[in-house]
Write a protein that holds these residues in place. Sequence first.
Motif, mmCIF file in Angstrom:
data_model
loop_
_atom_site.group_PDB
_atom_site.id
_atom_site.type_symbol
_atom_site.label_atom_id
_atom_site.label_comp_id
_atom_site.label_asym_id
_atom_site.label_seq_id
_atom_site.Cartn_x
_atom_site.Cartn_y
_atom_site.Cartn_z
ATOM 1 N N UNK A 171 -57.002 -58.176 74.077
ATOM 2 C CA UNK A 171 -55.798 -57.758 73.372
ATOM 3 C C UNK A 171 -54.593 -57.544 74.302
ATOM 4 N N UNK A 189 -52.791 -60.883 75.496
ATOM 5 C CA UNK A 189 -52.399 -61.919 74.542
ATOM 6 C C UNK A 189 -51.056 -62.512 74.969
ATOM 7 N N UNK A 219 -49.024 -64.295 72.779
ATOM 8 C CA UNK A 219 -48.237 -64.722 71.626
ATOM 9 C C UNK A 219 -47.815 -63.507 70.823
ATOM 10 N N UNK A 220 -46.681 -63.635 70.144
ATOM 11 C CA UNK A 220 -46.169 -62.517 69.355
ATOM 12 C C UNK A 220 -46.703 -62.603 67.926
ATOM 13 N N UNK A 221 -46.417 -61.565 67.151
ATOM 14 C CA UNK A 221 -46.863 -61.551 65.755
ATOM 15 C C UNK A 221 -46.249 -62.724 64.983
ATOM 16 N N UNK A 253 -48.128 -65.840 65.521
ATOM 17 C CA UNK A 253 -49.360 -65.861 64.727
ATOM 18 C C UNK A 253 -49.063 -66.291 63.301
ATOM 19 N N UNK A 254 -48.076 -65.637 62.676
ATOM 20 C CA UNK A 254 -47.824 -65.871 61.253
ATOM 21 C C UNK A 254 -47.335 -67.294 60.997
ATOM 22 N N UNK A 255 -46.622 -67.878 61.965
ATOM 23 C CA UNK A 255 -46.135 -69.236 61.735
ATOM 24 C C UNK A 255 -46.943 -70.274 62.505
ATOM 25 N N UNK A 256 -48.064 -69.818 63.080
ATOM 26 C CA UNK A 256 -49.012 -70.731 63.704
ATOM 27 C C UNK A 256 -48.324 -71.661 64.708
ATOM 28 N N UNK A 267 -49.022 -70.001 70.102
ATOM 29 C CA UNK A 267 -50.162 -69.218 69.642
ATOM 30 C C UNK A 267 -51.451 -70.017 69.759
ATOM 31 N N UNK A 288 -54.705 -69.101 72.046
ATOM 32 C CA UNK A 288 -56.053 -68.902 71.511
ATOM 33 C C UNK A 288 -57.068 -69.757 72.265
ATOM 34 N N UNK A 301 -57.762 -68.129 75.482
ATOM 35 C CA UNK A 301 -58.587 -66.953 75.233
ATOM 36 C C UNK A 301 -60.050 -67.361 75.055
#
Lengths: 259, 326
Positions: free
Chosen positions: A103, A106, A108-110, A113-116, A120, A124, A127
């Motif tokens: 965590x 990471x 990438x920001x939120x 994530x939401x807009x893939x 991001x 991943x 990770x």
Amino acid sequence: MALFVEELTKDFGGLRALSGISFSVEPGKIVGLIGTNGAGKTTCFNVVTGFSKPTSGRVMVDGTDITGKPSHQLARKGVIRTFQQTSLFGKLTVYDNVRAGLHRHRGSSALDVLFNTRKYREDEKKINQQVDNVLVQLGLMGRSGIQADELSYGEQKRLAIAVALISKPKYLLLDEPAAGLNPQETSELSSSLASLRSDQFGILLVEHDMKMVMEICDYIVVLASGKLLAKGTPEEIRTNTAVIEAYLGGGKKESVNSR
Amino acid sequence: MKKIYYLLAVLIFLLFPFVTTSPYLQSLMILTGIFALLAFGLDLMFGYTGVVSFGHAAFFAIGAYITGILTERMEWSLAATIPFVIIGSTICGLLIGLATIRIGGIYFSLASLGFAEIIRLVALNWSELTHGPMGLVLNPEKLRLIGSIPLKGEMAFYYLVLITVLITIYFVYRMRKSWIGRALMSIRDNEPLASSIGISPVLYKVIIISAGGGIASIAGSYYGYYYGLITPMVSGVHYTTIALLAVMVGGRGTLAGPLLGAAIFALVPELIPGEFSDLIFGAILLIVILLSPNGLAPVLTRTFLSFRKKFNRVKKKEEGELDVGT
């Protein structure tokens, strides 16, 4: 660059559980914190990890005072602890348990994530690669899809260390990792820990299992009745008369005092 | 392969108003969608983060009243009120979150129940603004989506709600597989451990209470606009219960669960008349908890997967037989 424990004293009412304990953990070293039951190991560990506040004294990490700070702030400074009772994210898979450990790192920001976004997706991928490495290191690769609840006890212990390890600690504080393990599992854990030794981080190991401590620690701190009894290399501790007396219960004076 | 099923489901919902032109069925679908939004908001807290709120209706009411007041007083369009709905609910979410989340667990749940009651009492007693128990009545002729485009009829509302639900599901879908979802679920499963690896439980809980409340407030906003009557009842236990039951029966922490649950709790009162519907709700909840404690969605997924497996096997067999034949 080290974790310094300076003159820690902790009183519980009239009982002095720790008095003037000092030691340090340097990167690349494994330091063992040992002592008989009631010697103050757990109190010391709880104070160092911020779970309780010392009466006096302080804990310094790389020049910053972290005494009594909440866990997630310690984590930001690179101080990561494990728990004596096996502590995992029970409903998550082994894989996700370890991924949660990343965590702090990471990339990438939120919104990513939401807009893939590509950022991001690439993060991943990175990770997942790191997770694979750690799982191999701790011999959990074949179990990655299993819910953490369903692992054997020994595997859970190793997973807990994997979660702590992947969060890239500078100082890894292990609270009795071998508690409740059978000799076979203990020696597996012991060799895992020995193989983790690296210049990247220091380990503070609170442990009952003498064999394990003597095998993997570079330096040992012995507590007795809240006081510092001895410090030194495993060889020095092995031959230290005060330590032998405390463990084998030699002196009558000692047993009266500890009550 | 999986994407095809998602697209198929979306297509069915998109074509629904053309399949049945009955306004009654469409209105049921609108209600389902509104309840689904309410449930998705709650699931963020309850299913993913493990924060149980008994006051979810507070946000529903905040959305309904902000939209209602701005529409009635200022004759604003629905779209113009939405930013204020979001701001209002976020502020309330932050306030209730920061004030109570540290006490944790069941105490937060009780505090949230109190919060919903406060909102209800404010709505009841601040009559100049809310018309008290009489409620706000919106003039159906004046309802507008944005600018001067009117928002009238079931079909328009249906698509508005559908699009909102789809966006919500998409974001939840993105969130749950990412570091955000892992952070939330790690807090749910083991707070001290989450904290020890650098995840701040307080921070994430407060954020998720605001986010869940935000989604609920949009649901409330649509609800008020669609029915054109907003009374203090919208902050009552009724809507919190619907959201909680929808999440529990549908399956908490699943994508389809809140939607499924919402459909059940929107449709059952229509099928079963009067007071019996409460009885049926209770029975449904009991049966689901006894037979499948994780809700209906996991059961349906399992059934679907095993059905597909069987289907594939049959298909392969047929192809095999054909091969033998030729």
